[in-house]
Design an enzyme around this catalytic site. Sequence first.
Site, PDB file in Angstrom:
ATOM      1  N   THR A  98      45.480  43.883  44.203  1.00 48.09           N
ATOM      2  CA  THR A  98      46.617  44.538  44.852  1.00 48.09           C
ATOM      3  C   THR A  98      47.801  43.601  44.728  1.00 48.09           C
ATOM      4  O   THR A  98      47.817  42.521  45.325  1.00 48.09           O
ATOM      5  CB  THR A  98      46.321  44.838  46.334  1.00 48.09           C
ATOM      6  OG1 THR A  98      45.233  45.758  46.422  1.00 48.09           O
ATOM      7  CG2 THR A  98      47.540  45.445  47.012  1.00 48.09           C
ATOM      8  N   LYS A 173      48.768  52.384  46.484  1.00 47.06           N
ATOM      9  CA  LYS A 173      48.035  51.492  47.387  1.00 47.06           C
ATOM     10  C   LYS A 173      48.915  51.000  48.521  1.00 47.06           C
ATOM     11  O   LYS A 173      48.522  51.027  49.698  1.00 47.06           O
ATOM     12  CB  LYS A 173      47.482  50.298  46.592  1.00 47.06           C
ATOM     13  CG  LYS A 173      46.809  49.205  47.431  1.00 47.06           C
ATOM     14  CD  LYS A 173      45.529  49.681  48.091  1.00 47.06           C
ATOM     15  CE  LYS A 173      44.905  48.617  48.984  1.00 47.06           C
ATOM     16  NZ  LYS A 173      44.321  47.504  48.224  1.00 47.06           N
ATOM     17  N   LYS A 248      49.297  40.973  53.705  1.00 49.98           N
ATOM     18  CA  LYS A 248      49.744  40.890  52.308  1.00 49.98           C
ATOM     19  C   LYS A 248      50.222  42.249  51.806  1.00 49.98           C
ATOM     20  O   LYS A 248      51.310  42.368  51.211  1.00 49.98           O
ATOM     21  CB  LYS A 248      48.600  40.394  51.433  1.00 49.98           C
ATOM     22  CG  LYS A 248      48.858  40.510  49.936  1.00 49.98           C
ATOM     23  CD  LYS A 248      47.577  40.360  49.132  1.00 49.98           C
ATOM     24  CE  LYS A 248      47.757  40.809  47.696  1.00 49.98           C
ATOM     25  NZ  LYS A 248      46.501  40.734  46.928  1.00 49.98           N
TER      26      LYS A 248
END
Length: 312
Positions: A98, A173, A248
């Site tokens: 990611t 995502k 994150k």
Amino acid sequence: MTTTTTVAFIGLGHMGGPMAANLVKAGHRVLGHDLVETCLATAVENGVERAKSAAEAAAVADVVITMLPAGRHVLSLYGQEGLLGAARPGTLFVDCSTIDVADSRAAHAAAAAAGHRSLDAPVSGGVVGAEAGTLTFMAGGDEAAFAEAEPLLAVMGKKAVHCGGAGAGQAAKICNNMILGVSMIAVSEAFVLAESLGLSDQALYDVASAASGQCWALTVNCPVPGPVPTSPANRDYRPGFAAPLMAKDLGLAANALRAGGIDAELGLRAAELYARFAEGAGAEQDFSGIVRAIRAVSSPSSTAETQKGTTA
């Protein structure tokens, strides 16, 4: 693809390790590399062949899968560390990390310039999903690359969605996890409010889970012990999806929001809250542990921690 596909798997940590093991179980040959010896050793125990370097693994692979912490690691591995140069022409590169959308698009461009095909395919489902082979993949890249990767993705997950061109998987995502992060904060605040009003956790769950407050953060990853026995709250918030990983992802979403000039107060605020939580008490907790941080700054006399004598 056949059951004899040779896969180079780079990054064998909490997520990559189980994913590689599932490929081995499905009959694929997997050569793996990780800078952490314990991760590599565990993967070898699960049938992954040890490679001395990422480049060595890529040199004989049909498909190269990476699962790395950040975009800088992917770009460095592709370029400076020679992964793209080591692979045979036309190798398919699938990045399941990611990372920032811009970094993902740069990785696609680098792969194309080196004569390879590529896909960004970040995942949702956490460690539990990686172990069970029930991850959801959000893929970006051309349709032919997705079609070639899909049989492997089906081994590691239960669903793979082709979201569009280069970087589209990363875009999906971070948007999905912004929804999740904001939802978990809202659900946690509601439980702390309910406790202050004398409403039990179970009562709130029974109502909200069957009403308009229903959401994944409530019914699957419930932030309080009891209502959902399998949620991390029942194992002292040991991570399924760690708070630093949520921080994150929300940081990536915040960067994209600012770059796009999007007015998203909740997304930006969620990023701030999770960044603070992950840097402190939540460093080794599941992201649902944010409920503890909310209690900690609430009036002690109104929380269930005081009323029930439980431990925060």
